[in-house]
Design a protein around this motif. Structure first.
Motif, PDB file in Angstrom:
ATOM      1  N   TYR A   1       8.113  14.555   7.649  1.00 30.57           N
ATOM      2  CA  TYR A   1       6.707  14.860   7.937  1.00 30.57           C
ATOM      3  C   TYR A   1       5.957  14.993   6.617  1.00 30.57           C
ATOM      4  O   TYR A   1       6.415  15.689   5.703  1.00 30.57           O
ATOM      5  N   CYS A   2       4.802  14.332   6.518  1.00 29.90           N
ATOM      6  CA  CYS A   2       4.044  14.368   5.270  1.00 29.90           C
ATOM      7  C   CYS A   2       2.544  14.406   5.566  1.00 29.90           C
ATOM      8  O   CYS A   2       2.046  13.660   6.417  1.00 29.90           O
TER       9      CYS A   2
ATOM     10  N   ARG B   1       3.397   8.448  -6.174  1.00 29.51           N
ATOM     11  CA  ARG B   1       4.223   9.395  -5.415  1.00 29.51           C
ATOM     12  C   ARG B   1       4.400   8.900  -3.981  1.00 29.51           C
ATOM     13  O   ARG B   1       5.495   9.002  -3.413  1.00 29.51           O
ATOM     14  N   ARG B   2       3.365   8.385  -3.388  1.00 24.63           N
ATOM     15  CA  ARG B   2       3.471   7.863  -2.024  1.00 24.63           C
ATOM     16  C   ARG B   2       4.478   6.723  -1.954  1.00 24.63           C
ATOM     17  O   ARG B   2       5.321   6.663  -1.043  1.00 24.63           O
ATOM     18  N   GLN B   3       4.379   5.806  -2.887  1.00 22.50           N
ATOM     19  CA  GLN B   3       5.305   4.663  -2.897  1.00 22.50           C
ATOM     20  C   GLN B   3       6.744   5.120  -3.060  1.00 22.50           C
ATOM     21  O   GLN B   3       7.661   4.600  -2.401  1.00 22.50           O
TER      22      GLN B   3
ATOM     23  N   LEU C   1       0.233   6.293   3.964  1.00 24.66           N
ATOM     24  CA  LEU C   1       1.616   5.827   3.975  1.00 24.66           C
ATOM     25  C   LEU C   1       1.797   4.706   4.986  1.00 24.66           C
ATOM     26  O   LEU C   1       2.623   3.813   4.795  1.00 24.66           O
ATOM     27  N   ALA C   2       1.011   4.753   6.078  1.00 23.62           N
ATOM     28  CA  ALA C   2       1.135   3.735   7.115  1.00 23.62           C
ATOM     29  C   ALA C   2       0.679   2.365   6.642  1.00 23.62           C
ATOM     30  O   ALA C   2       1.054   1.352   7.248  1.00 23.62           O
ATOM     31  N   ARG C   3      -0.104   2.290   5.593  1.00 22.81           N
ATOM     32  CA  ARG C   3      -0.440   0.986   5.009  1.00 22.81           C
ATOM     33  C   ARG C   3       0.639   0.525   4.037  1.00 22.81           C
ATOM     34  O   ARG C   3       0.853  -0.674   3.844  1.00 22.81           O
TER      35      ARG C   3
ATOM     36  N   VAL D   1       6.198   4.064   9.709  1.00 24.49           N
ATOM     37  CA  VAL D   1       5.361   5.266   9.711  1.00 24.49           C
ATOM     38  C   VAL D   1       4.630   5.403  11.043  1.00 24.49           C
ATOM     39  O   VAL D   1       4.004   4.453  11.529  1.00 24.49           O
ATOM     40  N   ILE D   2       4.716   6.591  11.620  1.00 25.96           N
ATOM     41  CA  ILE D   2       3.851   6.985  12.737  1.00 25.96           C
ATOM     42  C   ILE D   2       2.675   7.739  12.132  1.00 25.96           C
ATOM     43  O   ILE D   2       2.856   8.766  11.473  1.00 25.96           O
TER      44      ILE D   2
END
Length: 493
Positions: A268-269, A285-287, A317-319, A325-326
């Motif tokens: 979860y983020c 950081r996301r990557q 993150l979903a991109r 990713v939900i």
């Protein structure tokens, strides 16, 4: 000697004496503030009319079973708010209030056309301002009026049908298309078939966890996390495993270690304007986090509650990993909390089918009426206008907080209507929150967000105060407390 007239007062010519004995909610804050709040409510709804004489302080103290000084403080607070007047030897009585004053039942509610007949609403609770709630700041009345006009138009255009039917979990095709339009700045090209409408982000989170996990499974999350996830985990019997953080957010190394040791079903983020810290994760950081989750085969639940408020933030993150990713995007923070609409974007149709089943099993559906309102506001641009107004007011309130509070203690962002306040030694976060509450300001200590040991800090919601003047008062109360030691702040004798 003047004769008593029990129906009108203690003596002929006195104002009528109220047999006032309010019901007080004990344990929700200082008793004197609860009494003052009850007085404000009864004045607003007409139970205590202008000129009515209140019971003496000793009489009311006996009725309520409280200390005399508690009532003395309550009457002083009511006088400060302009509710009552009093003179030594003549008692305390309800003041005349101008038409349209706060709590006047004859005044139109903010944002509604004056010709609407409004039910009575409680006045603003000025004794205790609950900055523990993380609500968007109020927008101007004209904008609110336009929203109500569009709701009325839905009713005129055959809206009764929206009240008289169920619909499939996840919403109609038109609802999902509206969701895709709202999400397009953050998730361009999202397929409406993979987007599900939910009755709020908490419902979406429940559905996501229900679809991915079985009781006993683990979910990885940062050490400071949205309390709704903690509640969801308890309801579903899931284990939360803490991912250590640094100044940039949860670290890839910590997530890698947690995945190796605990095999969580999901990570979860909350990557943008995270609650409570206001932190926005960098693109790097996301990557890195996305790569770790993919390597371990761990799904990601992205809570993008504040993403619509931060147009300069890195991509969701979903991109970056649409296949894993939900994505959850509620409208509570960016448009209206009471709308209770959120959009749940699945990585593929198969996952969307499972999520729709989870919505049906847990909350059945989002209301067709609120979805119609949301779709109308999205398509006519009113949702975007409200979002922009929220951003502008948020920036002004954050600037005020940065001016008043010690900058070295505050983590904030111009797009976030909450801030993270570090409690300096010898203060503890819970101690500071307790003293703030006694002073009329409610805040949330870090323990409410912690999966492990909690830092000495608390979250303040800047959007709750009804005006900037109220917010300024709360911030100065906070700054004054920080300038003292805990021993001097307590009023216990």
């Amino acid at each position: 000697m003047a004769r008593r007239d029990p129906a009108s007062g203690d003596r002929r010519g006195d104002p009528p004496l109220a047999a006032w004995s309010p019901t007080i909610a004990r344990g929700a804050g200082p008793l004197y503030l609860a009494i003052a709040d009850a007085l404000a409510v009864d004045v607003a709804r007409g139970a205590l009319r202008a000129g009515t004489r209140l019971p003496s302080q000793r009489t009311l103290a006996a009725r309520l079973g409280v200390d005399f000084t508690t009532v003395t403080r309550a009457y002083a607070e009511a006088r400060r708010r302009g509710l009552v007047d009093g003179k030594v030897g003549q008692g305390t009585w309800v003041r005349e209030r101008p038409a349209g004053a706060m709590g006047d039942p004859a005044a139109p509610a903010p944002g509604r056309p004056p010709d609407h007949q409004q039910p009575w609403r409680p006045p603003e609770r000025r004794g205790l301002i609950d900055m523990s709630m993380n609500l968007p700041p109020p927008v101007d009345g004209a904008a609110g009026g336009r929203l109500w006009e569009s709701i009325a138009a839905i009713g005129r255009d055959g809206g009764t049908d929206l009240l008289m039917r169920y619909q499939e979990p996840g919403g109609s095709a038109e609802d999902r298309e509206a969701g895709a339009l709202w999400l397009s700045p953050r998730l361009p090209g999202a397929d409406p078939a993979r987007i599900l409408a939910c009755p709020g982000a908490q419902s979406a989170l429940l559905a996501a966890c229900h679809a991915l996990c079985q009781p006993g499974d683990a979910i990885a999350a940062a050490t400071l996390v949205y309390p709704g996830l903690i509640a969801t985990a308890k309801v579903l019997g899931l284990r939360l495993v803490a991912v250590d953080m640094d100044d940039g957010g949860p670290t890839p190394e910590a997530l890698d270690a947690v995945c190796a040791a605990h095999a969580p079903r999901a990570f979860y983020c909350n990557p943008t304007l995270s609650s409570p810290t206001t932190r926005t994760l960098s693109l790097q950081r996301r990557q890195a986090l996305v790569a770790v989750a993919a390597r371990h085969g761990v799904s990601i639940i992205e809570d993008d509650a504040y993403g619509a408020l931060a147009p300069e933030a890195p991509p969701p993150l979903a991109r970056l990993a649409p296949e894993n990713v939900i994505h959850i995007a509620g409208m509570a923070k960016s448009v209206a909390p009471a709308l209770r609409v959120a959009w749940l974007t699945a990585p593929d149709i198969r996952c969307a089918t499972r999520l729709a089943a989870a919505i049906g099993a847990t909350t059945l559906m989002a209301s067709p009426l609120t979805l119609a309102i949301a779709a109308t506001w999205i398509r006519n641009g009113q949702a975007a206008s409200i979002r922009d107004a929220i951003r502008a007011e948020t920036a002004a309130r954050v600037a005020m907080a940065r001016r008043i509070l010690p900058p070295e203690l505050v983590a904030s962002d111009p797009d976030a209507f909450h801030l993270w306040l570090h409690a300096p030694a010898p203060w503890g976060g819970a101690d500071l929150a307790g003293q703030l509450r006694a002073a009329g300001v409610a805040a949330v200590p870090a323990g409410a967000f912690a999966i492990g040991p909690a830092p000495q800090a608390l979250r303040l919601g800047l959007g709750v105060p009804a005006s900037r003047a109220d917010l300024e008062r709360c911030l100065y109360v906070t700054a004054d407390l920080l300038a003292r030691s805990p021993g001097f702040a307590t009023g216990v004798v």
